[in-house]
Scaffold this active site. Structure first.
Site, PDB file in Angstrom:
ATOM      1  NE  ARG A 163      30.000  43.811  21.225  1.00  0.00           N
ATOM      2  CZ  ARG A 163      30.672  42.680  20.883  1.00  0.00           C
ATOM      3  NH1 ARG A 163      30.542  42.796  19.391  1.00  0.00           N
ATOM      4  NH2 ARG A 163      30.654  41.816  21.560  1.00  0.00           N
ATOM      5  NE  ARG A 194      33.819  45.569  15.150  1.00  0.00           N
ATOM      6  CZ  ARG A 194      34.034  44.158  15.201  1.00  0.00           C
ATOM      7  NH1 ARG A 194      35.035  43.828  14.600  1.00  0.00           N
ATOM      8  NH2 ARG A 194      32.968  43.648  15.950  1.00  0.00           N
ATOM      9  NE  ARG A 226      38.948  48.238  17.355  1.00  0.00           N
ATOM     10  CZ  ARG A 226      39.873  47.424  16.583  1.00  0.00           C
ATOM     11  NH1 ARG A 226      40.764  48.139  15.855  1.00  0.00           N
ATOM     12  NH2 ARG A 226      40.041  46.296  16.668  1.00  0.00           N
ATOM     13  CG  ASP A 266      35.041  42.417  25.521  1.00  0.00           C
ATOM     14  OD1 ASP A 266      34.257  42.735  24.443  1.00  0.00           O
ATOM     15  OD2 ASP A 266      35.368  41.145  25.756  1.00  0.00           O
ATOM     16  CE1 TYR A 292      34.243  34.134  23.673  1.00  0.00           C
ATOM     17  CE2 TYR A 292      32.703  34.298  25.333  1.00  0.00           C
ATOM     18  CZ  TYR A 292      32.897  34.465  23.775  1.00  0.00           C
ATOM     19  OH  TYR A 292      31.927  34.750  23.033  1.00  0.00           O
TER      20      TYR A 292
HETATM   21  O1  CP3 Z   1      27.596  46.967  23.811  1.00  0.00           O
HETATM   22  C1  CP3 Z   1      28.400  48.085  23.994  1.00  0.00           C
HETATM   23  O2  CP3 Z   1      28.414  49.059  22.909  1.00  0.00           O
HETATM   24  C2  CP3 Z   1      29.330  48.078  24.967  1.00  0.00           C
HETATM   25  C3  CP3 Z   1      30.448  47.650  24.855  1.00  0.00           C
HETATM   26  C4  CP3 Z   1      30.455  45.771  24.750  1.00  0.00           C
HETATM   27  C5  CP3 Z   1      31.614  45.397  24.020  1.00  0.00           C
HETATM   28  N1  CP3 Z   1      31.566  43.911  24.144  1.00  0.00           N
HETATM   29  C6  CP3 Z   1      32.406  45.976  23.180  1.00  0.00           C
HETATM   30  C7  CP3 Z   1      33.330  45.107  22.105  1.00  0.00           C
HETATM   31  C8  CP3 Z   1      29.868  44.731  25.335  1.00  0.00           C
HETATM   32  C9  CP3 Z   1      28.587  44.961  26.383  1.00  0.00           C
HETATM   33  C10 CP3 Z   1      30.592  43.549  24.992  1.00  0.00           C
HETATM   34  C11 CP3 Z   1      30.073  42.297  25.626  1.00  0.00           C
HETATM   35  C12 CP3 Z   1      30.680  41.127  25.019  1.00  0.00           C
HETATM   36  N2  CP3 Z   1      31.963  40.801  24.578  1.00  0.00           N
HETATM   37  C13 CP3 Z   1      29.865  39.932  24.738  1.00  0.00           C
HETATM   38  C14 CP3 Z   1      28.576  39.686  25.457  1.00  0.00           C
HETATM   39  C15 CP3 Z   1      27.486  39.969  24.366  1.00  0.00           C
HETATM   40  C16 CP3 Z   1      27.338  39.447  23.089  1.00  0.00           C
HETATM   41  O3  CP3 Z   1      27.762  39.973  22.015  1.00  0.00           O
HETATM   42  O4  CP3 Z   1      26.973  38.290  23.216  1.00  0.00           O
HETATM   43  C17 CP3 Z   1      30.707  38.863  24.477  1.00  0.00           C
HETATM   44  C18 CP3 Z   1      30.599  37.603  24.229  1.00  0.00           C
HETATM   45  C19 CP3 Z   1      31.896  39.657  24.355  1.00  0.00           C
HETATM   46  C20 CP3 Z   1      33.556  38.979  23.872  1.00  0.00           C
HETATM   47  C21 CP3 Z   1      33.767  39.592  22.754  1.00  0.00           C
HETATM   48  N3  CP3 Z   1      34.467  40.843  22.530  1.00  0.00           N
HETATM   49  C22 CP3 Z   1      34.000  38.919  21.123  1.00  0.00           C
HETATM   50  C23 CP3 Z   1      33.603  37.606  20.990  1.00  0.00           C
HETATM   51  C24 CP3 Z   1      34.690  40.061  20.608  1.00  0.00           C
HETATM   52  C25 CP3 Z   1      34.810  39.546  19.002  1.00  0.00           C
HETATM   53  C26 CP3 Z   1      33.873  39.664  18.271  1.00  0.00           C
HETATM   54  C27 CP3 Z   1      33.510  40.985  17.514  1.00  0.00           C
HETATM   55  O5  CP3 Z   1      32.344  41.311  17.393  1.00  0.00           O
HETATM   56  O6  CP3 Z   1      34.411  41.676  16.889  1.00  0.00           O
HETATM   57  C28 CP3 Z   1      34.421  41.181  21.131  1.00  0.00           C
HETATM   58  C29 CP3 Z   1      35.141  42.277  20.555  1.00  0.00           C
HETATM   59  C30 CP3 Z   1      34.323  43.594  20.848  1.00  0.00           C
HETATM   60  N4  CP3 Z   1      33.753  43.878  21.999  1.00  0.00           N
HETATM   61  C31 CP3 Z   1      34.062  44.797  20.003  1.00  0.00           C
HETATM   62  C32 CP3 Z   1      33.423  45.637  20.725  1.00  0.00           C
HETATM   63  C33 CP3 Z   1      33.049  47.079  20.101  1.00  0.00           C
HETATM   64  C34 CP3 Z   1      34.814  44.716  18.554  1.00  0.00           C
HETATM   65  C35 CP3 Z   1      36.034  45.057  18.788  1.00  0.00           C
HETATM   66  C36 CP3 Z   1      36.668  45.944  17.769  1.00  0.00           C
HETATM   67  O7  CP3 Z   1      36.665  47.049  17.678  1.00  0.00           O
HETATM   68  O8  CP3 Z   1      37.624  45.461  16.948  1.00  0.00           O
END
Ligand code: CP3
Length: 344
Positions: free
Chosen positions: A25, A29, A38, A75, A152
């Site tokens: 990540r 944010r 964003r 994602d 999911y």
């Molecule tokens: O790592 C990186 O910088 C690359 C991008 C990336 C994102 N999600 C961007 C993201 C990667 C590799 C993921 C993987 C992901 N997404 C996983 C597996 C890794 C982990 O975290 O266990 C999972 C389970 C998801 C599903 C997901 N996406 C959830 C549950 C959420 C909401 C939770 C949260 O952190 O807000 C997301 C949103 C998400 N994916 C964000 C980002 C940067 C935040 C979104 C935002 O900008 O509001």
């Protein structure tokens, strides 16, 4: 090996004097420049499907910190969306999807060769990045592992214990396995196209692997990851794979050979000393500083970073966090972590 890309050297099994570093990540944010882009995109999914802006946020942490790898901004839930499920993000809460709870629900899912229509912008992002990244920076593509994505798709949202997926597995194993098999095929197709567009490494995120016990862990976490890795390596020989069976605990032992992955990513539930003795002997490891140090900082951040580098210093290692950096993290702590890794 003649490459300048230290991540590729570690993945090939080389023990480097300084471990290469990136962060899960890393585009997110906690960075003001991410929040600005964003906002420009409108919402999270619009950002994922806008190649120019998705490439921009991928590059931001590279510019600011000089990480050794960039991870594609996308994602793991884009694949179920491409397969025909509804997907949206509730602000402040997380993802929501339509659900699969019975055999009939499978009929909404499209054949795997139709996913690219939706996912083409992601491949375009990869293409832009492979042009724009500095020559020493490795580009990592990724997908979710079938079990994690299935949790999911079955629940329609994130769940603390993956209960709905366990329930479908218990009550209607054929439907559950149809979801796992479709996701396995879809993930192979999705990752292959990322590689063809320029991804140099792929990572398979099994974030909920830790809730699978015994034979289920083997059948639904290790085995799908092994099938995906085998297919990727058959199509794209030489492309390294990182597997992340998060929460596996003692189950981490033997995961290089059980999955065929070149590198196993570790969460912070195991110590680096234990993993050096029980896992790194099988190949490269990635990890595993607890993410909260990016919030709390101070002497403990420095001492823990040094301890992890020291514990893994006798074998191939990529420095990373045990899970994603959180929105409340301080970018200054990221800079301290990198400086500590590179100077210790
Ligand atoms: O790592 C990186 O910088 C690359 C991008 C990336 C994102 N999600 C961007 C993201 C990667 C590799 C993921 C993987 C992901 N997404 C996983 C597996 C890794 C982990 O975290 O266990 C999972 C389970 C998801 C599903 C997901 N996406 C959830 C549950 C959420 C909401 C939770 C949260 O952190 O807000 C997301 C949103 C998400 N994916 C964000 C980002 C940067 C935040 C979104 C935002 O900008 O509001």
């Amino acid at each position: 090996m003649t490459t300048e890309k230290t991540i590729l050297r570690a993945l090939a099994g080389e023990t480097l004097p300084t471990p290469p570093i990136w962060m899960m990540r890393q585009a997110g944010r906690y960075l003001p420049e991410y929040k600005a882009t964003r906002a420009e995109a409108g919402d999270f999914l619009s950002l994922c499907y806008n190649p120019e802006l998705a490439a921009e946020v991928t590059l931001q942490p590279i510019r600011r910190f000089g990480f050794d790898a960039a991870i594609l901004f996308a994602d793991i839930l884009l694949l179920p969306q491409a397969l025909g499920m509804d997907l949206w993000f509730e602000t402040g809460e997380g993802p929501r999807l339509s659900t699969i709870t019975k055999a009939d629900d499978l009929s909404v899912l499209k054949p795997v060769d139709e996913i690219h229509e939706t996912l083409n912008p992601v491949y375009e992002t990869v293409g832009i990045l492979s042009e724009e990244l500095p020559k020493e920076t490795t580009l990592i593509g990724f997908a979710g592992a079938p079990w994690t994505v299935a949790t999911y798709m079955i629940a329609g949202r994130g769940t603390p214990d993956q209960g709905p997926a366990h329930k479908l597995k218990a009550k209607d194993r054929a439907t559950f396995e149809a979801v796992i098999d479709l996701l396995t095929e879809g993930t192979i197709a999705y990752l292959s196209r990322q590689i063809e567009a320029g991804a140099e490494v792929v990572k398979i995120f099994d974030s909920w692997a830790g809730s699978l016990q015994g034979d289920d862990f083997k059948s639904y976490s290790l085995e799908p990851t092994r099938k995906i890795t085998e297919a990727i390596k058959a199509k794209h020989p030489g492309v390294p794979v990182i597997a992340f069976p998060r929460g596996a605990g003692e189950g981490y032992v033997g995961t290089h050979s059980a999955t065929g992955a070149d590198c196993i990513a570790l969460d912070d539930g195991v110590t680096a000393e234990w993993a050096a003795a029980n896992l790194q002997t099988g190949g490269c490891v990635q990890g595993n500083l607890a993410s909260y140090h990016m919030v709390s900082g101070g002497d403990e951040l420095v001492s823990e970073t040094k301890r992890i580098c020291e514990a893994f210093s006798q074998g191939p290692h990529i420095f990373n966090l045990g899970h994603g950096i959180t929105p409340d993290a301080d970018p200054k702590n990221v800079a301290i972590m990198i400086e500590t890794v590179r100077n210790s």
